[in-house]
Design a protein around this motif. Structure first.
Motif, short mmCIF file in Angstrom:
data_model
loop_
_atom_site.label_atom_id
_atom_site.label_comp_id
_atom_site.label_asym_id
_atom_site.label_seq_id
_atom_site.Cartn_x
_atom_site.Cartn_y
_atom_site.Cartn_z
N ALA A 286 -4.28 -9.18 -5.13
CA ALA A 286 -3.94 -10.45 -5.78
C ALA A 286 -3.57 -11.50 -4.74
O ALA A 286 -3.96 -12.68 -4.83
N VAL A 287 -2.80 -11.08 -3.73
CA VAL A 287 -2.42 -12.00 -2.65
C VAL A 287 -3.65 -12.46 -1.88
O VAL A 287 -3.84 -13.65 -1.60
N LEU A 288 -4.53 -11.51 -1.53
CA LEU A 288 -5.73 -11.83 -0.77
C LEU A 288 -6.64 -12.80 -1.55
O LEU A 288 -7.15 -13.78 -0.99
N LEU B 31 0.83 -1.20 0.00
CA LEU B 31 0.00 0.00 0.00
C LEU B 31 0.86 1.25 0.00
O LEU B 31 0.58 2.23 -0.70
N ARG B 32 1.94 1.24 0.78
CA ARG B 32 2.83 2.40 0.84
C ARG B 32 3.50 2.66 -0.50
O ARG B 32 3.77 3.80 -0.88
N LYS B 33 3.76 1.58 -1.22
CA LYS B 33 4.38 1.73 -2.53
C LYS B 33 3.37 2.03 -3.64
O LYS B 33 3.74 2.12 -4.80
N GLY B 34 2.11 2.16 -3.24
CA GLY B 34 1.09 2.50 -4.22
C GLY B 34 0.74 1.36 -5.15
O GLY B 34 0.42 1.60 -6.32
N ARG B 35 0.82 0.13 -4.64
CA ARG B 35 0.50 -1.04 -5.47
C ARG B 35 -0.57 -1.90 -4.81
O ARG B 35 -0.33 -3.04 -4.43
N PRO B 36 -1.77 -1.35 -4.62
CA PRO B 36 -2.83 -2.12 -3.97
C PRO B 36 -3.26 -3.35 -4.76
O PRO B 36 -3.75 -4.32 -4.20
N GLU B 37 -3.04 -3.30 -6.11
CA GLU B 37 -3.46 -4.45 -6.92
C GLU B 37 -2.69 -5.72 -6.53
O GLU B 37 -3.20 -6.83 -6.58
#
Length: 378
Positions: A13-15, A3-9
């Protein structure tokens, strides 16, 4: 980090890889819940899952008082979408101490109840709170109750008892006492099914979980219209106010309805009569009526108790004892007896016909052999 790196996708994907949907709930198709092959099977926690829950309880019980405060229970489910115990049928269904904190017995019984009623919900919440074992090994399916009846033994650790009875007969008081709640003179009609689950320690040291399921009088016709309703029942009890003849007649009628339904559907269940409010003066002919009914149906005499006086007559242990012997205490109606006699007569007739046919075949063979021998000698 994602999230901090701005990659919520990546996080999503992991979830999703671990079976979570867009609401952060585990999908049903990701839960390896064992399936029942028959309606008279049930689902229970395995020893591995119970050991995990014991460890979780000890971990949360920081003050070592063998009870969990509401805040500690909330902490338990902080990684779940919500606490499954905040609403019916689980709310107020387990034992709590005088402070209102859930005890270890109440905690384990609550999980047993949730597993019995909703196995997918139970397994999902085990995973939510950190169960690291094999999810497929957390639950087990019991043997069919019809098979238990034939083998005259059961391997179940959780027994479900249906509590029938007329209004104001003392059903709710029976559930309250089971959970250690004080008796109340205030009568509040029960409109929906209520549950109470607790652990029963037997003489030989083993423990069983007993689930009492109170069925309001007005709901009886509806629930019995479901042909499979009795399949989940290990034992049924019928509570009546021993001082009220109308209450007795209502409960006796319910007993006969359940007995008939069991004979028609094949889900015959052990039954007990509970004569509640024994502190009051019994109505005239109370003893004669109950003795006659139990003799006609072939079950034990009523168990007399008074929750007001704190006299439970060890009824909960007796219920578990009856559930452990699924072939006993099963009521038999007059129609059921006549049907059994008819089937027995039919079976005897078939046996007689088979024996007769066999004798005729043997006789015919002997006659042919004799004819062949006579012709050859001639």
């Amino acid at each position: 980090m994602f999230l901090r790196k701005g990659r919520p996708e990546t996080l999503w994907a992991v979830l999703r890889n671990y079976g979570y949907d867009n609401d952060l709930k585990l999908r049903d198709d990701s839960l390896p819940v064992p399936s029942k092959n028959a309606s008279d099977q049930s689902v229970e926690l395995t020893n591995e899952a119970i050991e995990f829950l014991n460890g979780i309880f000890r971990l949360l019980d920081t003050d070592k008082d063998r009870a969990l405060r509401p805040a500690e229970v909330d902490k338990l489910f902080c990684t779940a979408p919500s606490s499954p115990w905040n609403d019916a049928p689980y709310k107020d269904a387990a034992e709590k101490n005088d402070m209102g904190y859930i005890t270890l017995n109440g905690f384990l019984s609550q999980w047993a109840l949730m597993t019995l009623l909703d196995p997918p919900c139970s397994l999902a919440n085990l995973i939510y709170i950190g169960y690291s074992g094999n999810p497929a090994a957390a639950l087990r399916v019991t043997r069919r109750r019809s098979v238990d009846c034939k083998k005259q033994a059961t391997e179940r650790n959780v027994f479900q008892c249906y509590v029938f009875g007329s209004k104001n007969s003392g059903k709710s008081a029976l559930l309250d006492s089971f959970l250690g709640r004080p008796f109340s003179n205030n009568y509040t009609p029960t409109t929906d099914e209520q549950f109470a689950a607790n652990t029963i320690e037997l003489i030989r040291g083993t423990k069983k979980v007993l689930v009492l399921r109170e069925i309001p009088e007005g709901e009886v016709p509806r629930v019995l219209s479901n042909q499979d309703y009795l399949a989940a029942c290990d034992v049924a009890i019928f509570v009546y106010d021993s001082s009220n003849e109308h209450s007795w007649k209502k409960s006796r009628d319910m007993l006969e309805q359940v007995a008939r339904q069991g004979e028609l559907t094949g889900y015959r269940v052990p039954c007990l009569l509970i004569a509640a409010k024994d502190d009051l003066t019994p109505y005239p002919r109370a003893v004669q009526d109950s003795v006659k009914a139990t003799q006609e149906l072939g079950i034990e005499a009523p168990i007399h108790l008074s929750m007001k006086l704190g006299d439970s007559s060890n009824v909960y242990h007796k219920i578990v004892s009856v559930a452990e012997h699924p072939h006993l205490s099963i009521p038999e109606t007059e129609i059921g007896r006549k049907r059994k006699q008819y089937h027995k007569l039919l079976q005897n007739s078939l046996i007689f016909a088979s024996v007769g046919t066999a004798m005729a075949v043997v006789g015919l063979a002997a006659l042919r052999a004799y004819s062949v021998k006579k012709n050859s000698s001639g």
